[in-house]
Enzyme design. Sequence first.
Site, PDB file in Angstrom:
ATOM      1  CB  CYS A 111       0.234   8.523 -21.592  1.00 12.59           C
ATOM      2  SG  CYS A 111      -0.282   7.394 -22.319  1.00 12.59           S
ATOM      3  CG  HIS A 132      -2.499  -0.651   1.570  1.00 15.36           C
ATOM      4  ND1 HIS A 132      -3.004  -1.369   2.049  1.00 15.36           N
ATOM      5  CD2 HIS A 132      -2.971  -0.736  -0.037  1.00 15.36           C
ATOM      6  CE1 HIS A 132      -4.153  -2.103   1.651  1.00 15.36           C
ATOM      7  NE2 HIS A 132      -3.679  -1.684   0.690  1.00 15.36           N
TER       8      HIS A 132
HETATM    9  C1  PEP Z   1       2.583   2.849 -20.468  1.00 12.89           C
HETATM   10  O1  PEP Z   1       2.437   1.353 -20.439  1.00 12.89           O
HETATM   11  O2  PEP Z   1       3.563   3.368 -20.702  1.00 12.89           O
HETATM   12  C2  PEP Z   1       1.889   3.812 -19.584  1.00 12.89           C
HETATM   13  C3  PEP Z   1       1.957   4.816 -19.674  1.00 12.89           C
HETATM   14  O3  PEP Z   1       1.053   3.031 -18.759  1.00 12.89           O
HETATM   15  P1  PEP Z   1       1.117   2.512 -17.281  1.00 12.89           P
HETATM   16  O4  PEP Z   1       2.319   2.623 -17.047  1.00 12.89           O
HETATM   17  O5  PEP Z   1       0.203   2.502 -16.675  1.00 12.89           O
HETATM   18  O6  PEP Z   1       1.009   0.429 -17.934  1.00 12.89           O
END
Ligand code: PEP
Length: 536
Positions: free
Chosen positions: A489, A182
């Site tokens: 992202c 957590h």
């Molecule tokens: C990624 O995989 O680059 C992403 C942005 O998603 P997560 O880190 O949440 O898997």
Amino acid sequence: MPEALRLKGQGASPGSARGPAHVMAPEDGHALGVRANGSDAARLVAAVERAVEDLRALAGRSDLESAAILEFQIEMLRDPALLEPSLERIQRGAEAGTAWAATMDAYVASFEEAEDEHIRARGADMRDIRQQVLRALHGERPPDFPKGAILVGRDIAPSLFLSHDWSQGGAIALFGGSVASHVATLARSRGVPMVVGVPRADIETGMELVVDGDEGTVEDGRAVPPSAAAVQGASAMPASMGGSAVTPDEVPLRTADGVRLTVQANIDHPSELRHLSPAGLDGIGLFRTEYLMGSAADLADEERQVEVYADMLAWAGGRPVTIRLLDFGADKPPPGEAVDPSSFLGLRGIRLLLARPDVLRTQVRALLRAAPAGQLRVLLPMVTAPSELEQTRTVFAEEAARLAARGVPHAMPPLGLMVEVPAAALMPEAFDAAFFSFGTNDLAQYLSASARDNAAVSPLYAAAHVAVLRFLAMTVPVVAATGRPVGICGDLAGDPGALPALLACGLRDFSMAPRRMTLARAALSRLNADGSEARG
Ligand code: PEP
Ligand code: MG
């Protein structure tokens, strides 16, 4: 001169911070076995009640995610399976504290011996509960440590993490701990760097340390020159526990040669918005909804999801808000389920949601209902085949029709794709997606065949950096050729070292953790749109 300390563990929360070590005292400072006035049974019951009240008070001052973790502890405290064996021990002559400690020690051991990492990680909660009741019995205050310090110890209790003021920076370095605990979840969402599984070493309180949660290292501060990254990590903390709003200076952002770029925020929990100004952002490029779900009941709570999503859309004031469907599986199991590392290649993301239509349909209804509150976009995680997008679209259409039949206001959001499975990146034209967003964290693990949470292969994951950039150079233009908006992202989007290559690929829309924005925006504004350094 002795060799400078450099300890390698596993990064549990990214970012770096420098500060004086605070070495936690071992847990058992209580004088067990010392009789006090009053019946032991009554004293123990009262101490459990006091611990519950303290947790409730802390939950009342905390955000939803933290409150859910504290609620878990309250439920455990109220579980007769803990109190009854302790009362039996008292009946057989044990003192209240001794009886409680003996019951809890057996419990903690059973958690810590579990094969499943998720269950082992709950051992920290059980130790936390053990100590809270012992403190209540002895009328002691909860421990704390100086602001800005690097907390060093075997593990850290969630209640200690939540009651500490992180606004002055600081970090966590643990000899034990787990990336699935957590506290690790909380540290990630509050931008507190954290490293777990560090080899035991001679660290004294006051010794200057540098903790790097990206590299998973803990070093003697005297051997590490102060770097921009370390300073950034310590000062740009989003400080959900009370810091100033992060307001990146200038929107809109342009490259040195005048090409417009957008910088959006990756959000793990709505509480982060309290420390952000919507005017400083081009929107929210990724909201990871999995961290909203503290319990199985949360998954089924449509009204709560509608409220959270609609609040976020209203906060953004018309700017785009991209909400990702639940990306459960692997290191992020659904609440109450075990971590299953094999599901990195199995039922994860959209695959898992399509296999659990009840969970998917609840979230879809909540998104449809919240959509009129702003400019919502919905992102599908871990898509591999066009059929997955089409099945999800059908679910959206069916739920929209049901809402319409009931006269419930709603709107259909555009559906976009996380590009994180190489197969999808190589055939984007096969997907009728409204937009695409490259998830390079997963792309890197699927390109390098190295699980992103496995310390044994983390050098291979890191070594794939060049291959990931080359893969993006090949595929971003292919995705852009579909004519649909394309962004990034994954963590690479906020890495100043990668930005020249990302611009050169043709990327113009970057979404990143808020604490990385200031440096990334500065780096982007010094580059030309082809990724070259601007002159002068
Ligand atoms: C990624 O995989 O680059 C992403 C942005 O998603 P997560 O880190 O949440 O898997
Ligand atoms: Mg991903």
